[in-house]
Motif scaffolding. Structure first.
Motif, PDB file in Angstrom:
ATOM      1  N   VAL A 202       0.847  -1.195   0.000  1.00 10.02           N
ATOM      2  CA  VAL A 202       0.000   0.000   0.000  1.00 10.02           C
ATOM      3  C   VAL A 202       0.887   1.252   0.000  1.00 10.02           C
ATOM      4  CG1 VAL A 202      -1.772   1.261   1.251  1.00 10.02           C
ATOM      5  CG2 VAL A 202      -1.812  -1.241   1.225  1.00 10.02           C
ATOM      6  N   ASP A 203       0.548   2.213  -0.852  1.00 11.02           N
ATOM      7  CA  ASP A 203       1.298   3.459  -0.908  1.00 11.02           C
ATOM      8  C   ASP A 203       0.903   4.324   0.283  1.00 11.02           C
ATOM      9  OD1 ASP A 203       2.674   5.746  -1.484  1.00 11.02           O
ATOM     10  OD2 ASP A 203       1.717   6.135  -3.427  1.00 11.02           O
ATOM     11  N   LEU A 204       1.802   4.441   1.238  1.00 10.41           N
ATOM     12  CA  LEU A 204       1.517   5.194   2.455  1.00 10.41           C
ATOM     13  C   LEU A 204       2.285   6.510   2.522  1.00 10.41           C
ATOM     14  CD1 LEU A 204       1.486   2.266   5.043  1.00 10.41           C
ATOM     15  CD2 LEU A 204      -0.487   3.457   4.045  1.00 10.41           C
ATOM     16  N   ARG A 205       2.891   6.899   1.425  1.00  9.81           N
ATOM     17  CA  ARG A 205       3.586   8.184   1.418  1.00  9.81           C
ATOM     18  C   ARG A 205       2.562   9.310   1.582  1.00  9.81           C
ATOM     19  NH1 ARG A 205       6.529   7.687  -4.203  1.00  9.81           N
ATOM     20  NH2 ARG A 205       4.489   6.720  -4.583  1.00  9.81           N
ATOM     21  N   ALA A 206       2.854  10.209   2.521  1.00  7.38           N
ATOM     22  CA  ALA A 206       1.987  11.364   2.812  1.00  7.38           C
ATOM     23  C   ALA A 206       0.577  10.937   3.212  1.00  7.38           C
ATOM     24  CB  ALA A 206       1.927  12.309   1.610  1.00  7.38           C
ATOM     25  N   ALA A 207       0.439   9.735   3.766  1.00  9.56           N
ATOM     26  CA  ALA A 207      -0.881   9.250   4.189  1.00  9.56           C
ATOM     27  C   ALA A 207      -1.289   9.903   5.505  1.00  9.56           C
ATOM     28  CB  ALA A 207      -0.851   7.735   4.355  1.00  9.56           C
ATOM     29  N   ASN A 208      -2.591  10.010   5.713  1.00  7.74           N
ATOM     30  CA  ASN A 208      -3.119  10.490   6.984  1.00  7.74           C
ATOM     31  C   ASN A 208      -3.478   9.259   7.810  1.00  7.74           C
ATOM     32  OD1 ASN A 208      -4.507  11.563   9.162  1.00  7.74           O
ATOM     33  ND2 ASN A 208      -5.569  13.101   7.947  1.00  7.74           N
ATOM     34  N   LEU A 209      -2.653   8.961   8.813  1.00  5.06           N
ATOM     35  CA  LEU A 209      -2.872   7.807   9.672  1.00  5.06           C
ATOM     36  C   LEU A 209      -3.126   8.239  11.114  1.00  5.06           C
ATOM     37  CD1 LEU A 209      -0.059   5.525   8.222  1.00  5.06           C
ATOM     38  CD2 LEU A 209      -2.518   5.240   7.885  1.00  5.06           C
ATOM     39  N   ARG A 210      -3.637   9.456  11.281  1.00  7.45           N
ATOM     40  CA  ARG A 210      -3.920   9.956  12.628  1.00  7.45           C
ATOM     41  C   ARG A 210      -4.905   9.034  13.344  1.00  7.45           C
ATOM     42  NH1 ARG A 210      -2.990  15.496  13.774  1.00  7.45           N
ATOM     43  NH2 ARG A 210      -4.828  15.503  15.124  1.00  7.45           N
ATOM     44  N   GLY A 211      -4.503   8.539  14.509  1.00  5.65           N
ATOM     45  CA  GLY A 211      -5.391   7.703  15.307  1.00  5.65           C
ATOM     46  C   GLY A 211      -5.696   6.343  14.721  1.00  5.65           C
TER      47      GLY A 211
END
Length: 305
Positions: A202-211
Motif C-alpha cells: 500500500v502506498d503510504l507516502r503522505a498518508a493520513n494515519l492519525r489515530g
C-alpha cells in the motif's frame, strides 16, 4: 541571591523528554494497570507498583519486558513527571510529605496531557507550515506553557479535553499542509481499523494515519515519508525495512511499541529502540494478528495530539 528556577518547557525543549531521575516515580503510582499482554498484574490507580523501590527506582527496570511489563517500557510522560515534581511541588516528594500524595497524583495526568500537547505543538512549529498556522501554533504554545506553570488547584480544574479540541484542528491542518508539499496528499486512513493488515504493497507516502489502529500490522518495507502518525497505535506492528525518517509526529513511544530491526530507518532525534536488536520478531497474538487493549486500561503505544 535567589535560588535558580528549575527549567521548564518554556525555557528548555529537553523538558519535553522524561527525566526519571528528577521525578518521584509518578508513572509507577498514578495510573491503573490491568493484567494483560502489557502488564503482568492488576494495579489500582494511586497505588505504588510492587516493583517500585524506596528510592523511587524500578527494581526490574533492566528486565521489564522479560518480566511481563512491556507497557512500562513504552510509556512516555513527555517530561510531565519532572515538571510536577520539581516545579509544581518544588521538589517535595510524596513519601516524605504524604499529605502531597493525593494532589500530586491527581495533577500528574493533567500535566502529562499538557506536555503531550506541547510536544505536538513544538513538533508542528518545527515543520514551519507558514502563516497563519505559524501564528496559531505560537499562541497555542504560549498558552500551554503558561498552563504548565499553574498551581495544583488550577491544574485540577483544567478541562484537558476542551483544550485538545481547541488545539487539534491546528495540528491537523498543519499535518495536512505538510503532507501536500510533495504535490499531493496521500490516502486518508485516519482512525482506520488496520489491525493485523498487510500494508506492504500500500502506498503510504503522505498518508493520513492519525489515530489509526495499526496493531500487529505488516509494514515491512513501507515508505512512510510525510505520513501523519499522530496517535497511531503501532503496538506489535512489523516495521522491518520500513522508512520512517520523514514521518510526521512520530514519537519514541510508538517506536518502542512496534517491532523493527537494523534495516528500519528512524529519525535520528528518536533513535532505535534497544529491544529491536535483542528480541525475536514473533507474531502478535489475537484475531488478525493483533489484540485490542482491554477497556479502561492504559494504551501505551497510542497517543493523542
Amino acid at each position: 541571591m535567589s535560588a535558580e528556577k528549575p527549567p521548564t518547557a518554556a525555557s528548555d525543549p529537553a523538558e519535553l523528554r522524561a527525566d526519571c531521575g528528577r521525578c518521584f516515580a509518578l508513572c509507577c503510582v498514578a495510573p491503573a494497570f490491568a493484567a494483560s499482554a502489557d502488564f503482568a498484574l492488576d494495579k489500582p490507580a494511586g497505588t505504588p507498583c510492587p516493583n517500585l523501590a524506596t528510592d523511587f527506582r524500578c527494581g526490574i527496570h533492566d528486565r521489564l519486558r522479560e518480566r511481563g511489563f512491556p507497557g512500562c517500557t513504552v510509556f512516555d510522560c513527555f517530561g510531565a513527571g519532572q515538571q510536577v515534581a520539581q516545579v509544581t511541588f518544588a521538589g517535595r516528594d510524596w513519601r516524605s510529605h504524604p499529605e502531597l500524595a493525593e494532589p500530586m497524583l491527581a495533577v500528574f495526568p493533567v500535566m502529562r496531557s499538557l506536555h503531550e500537547l506541547l510536544w505536538y505543538v513544538t513538533a508542528a512549529r518545527a515543520l514551519r507550515p507558514g502563516d497563519p498556522l505559524d501564528g496559531e501554533l505560537d499562541r497555542a504554545r504560549d498558552r500551554l506553557v503558561a498552563l504548565t506553570e499553574s498551581t495544583p488547584g488550577q491544574l485540577r480544574t483544567l478541562d484537558v479535553d476542551a483544550l485538545r479540541r481547541e488545539v487539534n484542528p491546528t495540528l491537523s491542518r498543519t499535518g495536512d499542509l505538510v503532507r501536500s508539499r510533495g504535490g499531493r496528499a496521500g490516502v486518508d486512513r485516519r482512525g482506520a481499523d488496520l489491525v493485523g493488515a498487510d500494508l506492504r504493497r500500500v502506498d503510504l507516502r503522505a498518508a493520513n494515519l492519525r489515530g489509526a489502529y495499526l496493531i500487529g500490522a505488516d509494514l515491512r518495507g513501507a515508505d512512510l515519508h510525510l505520513a501523519d502518525l499522530t496517535g497511531a497505535d503501532l503496538r506489535g506492528a512489523d516495521l522491518r525495512g520500513a522508512d520512517l525518517t520523514g514521518s510526521l509526529f512520530l514519537t519514541r513511544a510508538q517506536l518502542d511499541a512496534a517491532r523493527g530491526d537494523r534495516t528500519t530507518r528512524v529519525p535520528a532525534t528518536l533513535g532505535r529502540p534497544v529491544h529491536w536488536t535483542h528480541l525475536p520478531l514473533t507474531p502478535v497474538t489475537g484475531p488478525g494478528g493483533g489484540r485490542r487493549p482491554a477497556a479502561g486500561t492504559r494504551r501505551p503505544g497510542r497517543r493523542r495530539g
